[in-house]
Design a protein around this motif. Structure first.
Motif, PDB file in Angstrom:
ATOM      1  N   ALA A  57      -7.376  -5.623 -11.474  1.00 33.47           N
ATOM      2  CA  ALA A  57      -7.346  -5.371 -12.909  1.00 33.47           C
ATOM      3  C   ALA A  57      -7.680  -3.918 -13.225  1.00 33.47           C
ATOM      4  N   LEU A  58      -8.589  -3.336 -12.441  1.00 30.31           N
ATOM      5  CA  LEU A  58      -8.984  -1.950 -12.687  1.00 30.31           C
ATOM      6  C   LEU A  58      -7.894  -0.966 -12.272  1.00 30.31           C
ATOM      7  N   THR A  59      -7.266  -1.214 -11.135  1.00 34.75           N
ATOM      8  CA  THR A  59      -6.284  -0.259 -10.609  1.00 34.75           C
ATOM      9  C   THR A  59      -4.877  -0.506 -11.149  1.00 34.75           C
ATOM     10  N   ARG A  60      -4.593  -1.749 -11.562  1.00 30.29           N
ATOM     11  CA  ARG A  60      -3.277  -2.116 -12.105  1.00 30.29           C
ATOM     12  C   ARG A  60      -2.148  -1.702 -11.169  1.00 30.29           C
ATOM     13  N   THR A  61      -2.367  -1.926  -9.895  1.00 30.64           N
ATOM     14  CA  THR A  61      -1.366  -1.575  -8.888  1.00 30.64           C
ATOM     15  C   THR A  61      -1.181  -2.748  -7.946  1.00 30.64           C
ATOM     16  N   LEU A  62       0.076  -3.175  -7.772  1.00 29.34           N
ATOM     17  CA  LEU A  62       0.384  -4.285  -6.877  1.00 29.34           C
ATOM     18  C   LEU A  62       1.231  -3.782  -5.712  1.00 29.34           C
ATOM     19  N   PRO A  63       1.119  -4.416  -4.552  1.00 26.67           N
ATOM     20  CA  PRO A  63       1.953  -4.005  -3.417  1.00 26.67           C
ATOM     21  C   PRO A  63       3.422  -4.323  -3.671  1.00 26.67           C
ATOM     22  N   ARG A  64       4.282  -3.477  -3.105  1.00 26.49           N
ATOM     23  CA  ARG A  64       5.724  -3.669  -3.249  1.00 26.49           C
ATOM     24  C   ARG A  64       6.402  -3.544  -1.896  1.00 26.49           C
ATOM     25  N   GLY A  65       7.567  -4.175  -1.786  1.00 26.09           N
ATOM     26  CA  GLY A  65       8.366  -4.055  -0.578  1.00 26.09           C
ATOM     27  C   GLY A  65       7.622  -4.527   0.664  1.00 26.09           C
ATOM     28  N   ALA A  66       7.672  -3.679   1.691  1.00 21.32           N
ATOM     29  CA  ALA A  66       7.029  -4.029   2.956  1.00 21.32           C
ATOM     30  C   ALA A  66       5.529  -4.192   2.823  1.00 21.32           C
ATOM     31  N   TRP A  67       4.958  -3.577   1.805  1.00 21.22           N
ATOM     32  CA  TRP A  67       3.515  -3.629   1.638  1.00 21.22           C
ATOM     33  C   TRP A  67       3.015  -4.975   1.141  1.00 21.22           C
ATOM     34  N   ILE A  68       3.895  -5.832   0.646  1.00 17.05           N
ATOM     35  CA  ILE A  68       3.468  -7.193   0.300  1.00 17.05           C
ATOM     36  C   ILE A  68       3.033  -7.923   1.567  1.00 17.05           C
ATOM     37  N   GLY A  69       3.856  -7.846   2.606  1.00 12.13           N
ATOM     38  CA  GLY A  69       3.502  -8.483   3.877  1.00 12.13           C
ATOM     39  C   GLY A  69       2.338  -7.796   4.565  1.00 12.13           C
ATOM     40  N   ARG A  70       2.325  -6.461   4.529  1.00 12.57           N
ATOM     41  CA  ARG A  70       1.236  -5.738   5.184  1.00 12.57           C
ATOM     42  C   ARG A  70      -0.105  -6.027   4.528  1.00 12.57           C
ATOM     43  N   ALA A  71      -0.122  -6.047   3.199  1.00 14.84           N
ATOM     44  CA  ALA A  71      -1.374  -6.346   2.501  1.00 14.84           C
ATOM     45  C   ALA A  71      -1.860  -7.746   2.836  1.00 14.84           C
ATOM     46  N   ALA A  72      -0.924  -8.688   2.977  1.00 15.46           N
ATOM     47  CA  ALA A  72      -1.305 -10.054   3.337  1.00 15.46           C
ATOM     48  C   ALA A  72      -1.900 -10.105   4.743  1.00 15.46           C
ATOM     49  N   LEU A 168      -5.064  -1.698  12.448  1.00  9.49           N
ATOM     50  CA  LEU A 168      -3.813  -1.764  11.696  1.00  9.49           C
ATOM     51  C   LEU A 168      -3.925  -1.034  10.349  1.00  9.49           C
ATOM     52  N   THR A 169      -5.107  -1.071   9.732  1.00 10.04           N
ATOM     53  CA  THR A 169      -5.306  -0.302   8.503  1.00 10.04           C
ATOM     54  C   THR A 169      -5.085   1.182   8.769  1.00 10.04           C
ATOM     55  N   LYS A 170      -5.548   1.654   9.918  1.00 10.30           N
ATOM     56  CA  LYS A 170      -5.341   3.049  10.284  1.00 10.30           C
ATOM     57  C   LYS A 170      -3.870   3.317  10.593  1.00 10.30           C
ATOM     58  N   LYS A 171      -3.207   2.401  11.276  1.00  7.36           N
ATOM     59  CA  LYS A 171      -1.813   2.603  11.683  1.00  7.36           C
ATOM     60  C   LYS A 171      -0.883   2.646  10.472  1.00  7.36           C
ATOM     61  N   TRP A 172      -1.076   1.743   9.539  1.00  7.99           N
ATOM     62  CA  TRP A 172      -0.162   1.653   8.404  1.00  7.99           C
ATOM     63  C   TRP A 172      -0.517   2.617   7.281  1.00  7.99           C
ATOM     64  N   GLY A 173      -1.765   3.061   7.218  1.00  9.93           N
ATOM     65  CA  GLY A 173      -2.157   3.982   6.161  1.00  9.93           C
ATOM     66  C   GLY A 173      -2.064   3.340   4.791  1.00  9.93           C
ATOM     67  N   ARG A 174      -1.596   4.112   3.810  1.00 13.38           N
ATOM     68  CA  ARG A 174      -1.434   3.614   2.439  1.00 13.38           C
ATOM     69  C   ARG A 174      -0.113   4.117   1.881  1.00 13.38           C
ATOM     70  N   PRO A 175       0.488   3.376   0.945  1.00 11.39           N
ATOM     71  CA  PRO A 175       1.702   3.884   0.291  1.00 11.39           C
ATOM     72  C   PRO A 175       1.375   5.134  -0.522  1.00 11.39           C
ATOM     73  N   ASP A 176       2.372   5.953  -0.742  1.00 12.66           N
ATOM     74  CA  ASP A 176       2.179   7.158  -1.548  1.00 12.66           C
ATOM     75  C   ASP A 176       1.680   6.797  -2.941  1.00 12.66           C
ATOM     76  N   GLY A 177       0.652   7.504  -3.376  1.00 11.86           N
ATOM     77  CA  GLY A 177       0.122   7.291  -4.713  1.00 11.86           C
ATOM     78  C   GLY A 177      -0.839   6.128  -4.851  1.00 11.86           C
ATOM     79  N   VAL A 178      -1.140   5.449  -3.760  1.00 10.74           N
ATOM     80  CA  VAL A 178      -2.059   4.308  -3.796  1.00 10.74           C
ATOM     81  C   VAL A 178      -3.374   4.717  -3.143  1.00 10.74           C
ATOM     82  N   GLY A 179      -4.477   4.573  -3.853  1.00 10.35           N
ATOM     83  CA  GLY A 179      -5.775   4.960  -3.340  1.00 10.35           C
ATOM     84  C   GLY A 179      -6.476   3.831  -2.612  1.00 10.35           C
ATOM     85  N   PRO A 180      -7.597   4.133  -1.973  1.00 14.29           N
ATOM     86  CA  PRO A 180      -8.338   3.107  -1.228  1.00 14.29           C
ATOM     87  C   PRO A 180      -8.871   1.992  -2.108  1.00 14.29           C
ATOM     88  N   LEU A 181      -9.124   2.256  -3.396  1.00 18.40           N
ATOM     89  CA  LEU A 181      -9.635   1.204  -4.275  1.00 18.40           C
ATOM     90  C   LEU A 181      -8.580   0.123  -4.480  1.00 18.40           C
TER      91      LEU A 181
END
Length: 314
Positions: A57-72, A168-181
């Motif tokens: 709710a605070l970040t208002r950012t949802l995973p998209r594309g390949a990151w839906i599976g990676r986040a899971a 795996l968190t280190k390997k995949w990193g983060r999508p552009d524009g998405v912060g650690p929060l």
């Protein structure tokens, strides 16, 4: 990366990341003193899902594309599987045995980082892992410790799950524009949704909670989970995954010190020695291998190089 070439903020990042396992060390005392007994899945669910939804709710950012599976996947490894396995080990084993099993996570991380990140394990880091397990064993093991096969399997599986999630968190990193929060919110939500049906089927309705239990759950959810995991994932994005994994050794050490200060659990000289040894392993795990820097090679005089060879590979 050598000490000389590391950015000036590296030590500060390590220090902030180290706060996470130190806070996690308080979980045992909070659980035993304030939470209802024998509700590991409810406790895991309460730690993960509310904090994850708040961060979404605070970040208002949802995973998209390949990151839906990676986040899971990351959510299950770091939260959804790790939390229940951790509590199963804690309930079926003496705290000391569970602590030692958790201390092998850096060894799992070394192996996984070799395969997934091409971070070859150095002798120093392998030695640091062995020293860390030895130190933790001296701190938390008791002569009367008994082994339960299911508890041992859960403890080792939990350590492996956390190590795999870290790498795996280190390997995949983060999508552009998405912060650690935002990443933390994704993983806590995914992990909480994984735990939810297990908690409902296995444990049933939530237990009755008094004011102390509610306060304890708020502490675990806000400080011990949302803030702690944000610092953890932030650290993973900035330093080697194996270095972060070695910081996990601080968790059982923190639990022992909190037990001594807050619960009146005396520390023996052998335990104090174990704290020093485990801390040595943690520090040793942060030190890079010293790679000699090759001396600069003097360029040959321009007149001695045929024109046709200019720019040819050396």
């Amino acid at each position: 990366m050598t000490i000389a070439t590391r950015p000036a903020g590296y030590a500060g990042t390590l220090a902030l990341t180290a706060l996470t396992p130190i806070v996690w060390g308080s979980t045992y005392a909070v659980t035993t003193e304030f939470l209802p007994p024998d509700r590991p899945l409810f406790t895991a669910l309460t730690r993960a899902l509310p904090a994850g939804l708040v961060l979404l709710a605070l970040t208002r950012t949802l995973p998209r594309g390949a990151w839906i599976g990676r986040a899971a996947v990351l959510g299950v490894l770091n939260i959804g599987a790790f939390f229940p396995l951790l509590f199963v080990a804690a309930y079926r084993l003496p705290g000391g045995v569970a602590g030692v099993l958790g201390a092998v996570a850096p060894m799992f991380a070394l192996g996984l980082a070799t395969v997934l990140l091409a971070e070859l394990p150095t002798r120093r880091k392998v030695l640091a892992g062995v020293i860390g397990v030895l130190g933790v064993a001296l701190v938390v093991l008791r002569g009367s410790a008994e082994l339960d096969l299911a508890g041992v399997v859960a403890g080792l599986a939990g350590a492996a799950s956390m190590a795999a999630g870290t790498v795996l968190t280190k390997k995949w990193g983060r999508p552009d524009g998405v912060g650690p929060l935002a990443m933390t919110g994704w993983q806590l939500t995914a992990g909480g949704l994984f735990i939810l049906p297990l908690a409902v089927v296995i444990e049933g309705a939530p237990p009755a909670l008094d004011a102390q239990a509610i306060g304890a759950y708020l502490y675990l959810g806000i400080i011990g989970t949302a803030v702690a995991y944000w610092l953890w994932f932030r650290g993973i994005s900035r330093v080697p995954a194996t270095s972060v994994a070695f910081l996990g050794l601080l968790s059982p050490m923190s639990a022992a010190v909190i037990g001594w200060i807050a619960l009146g659990q005396a520390l023996t000289p052998l335990q104090i020695l174990g704290l020093a040894i485990a801390l040595t392993g943690t520090v040793l795990g942060q030190m890079p291998s010293k790679t000699p820097v090759p001396a600069p090679v003097a360029a040959a005089p321009a007149v001695s190089r045929p024109p046709a060879m200019v720019g040819a590979p050396r």
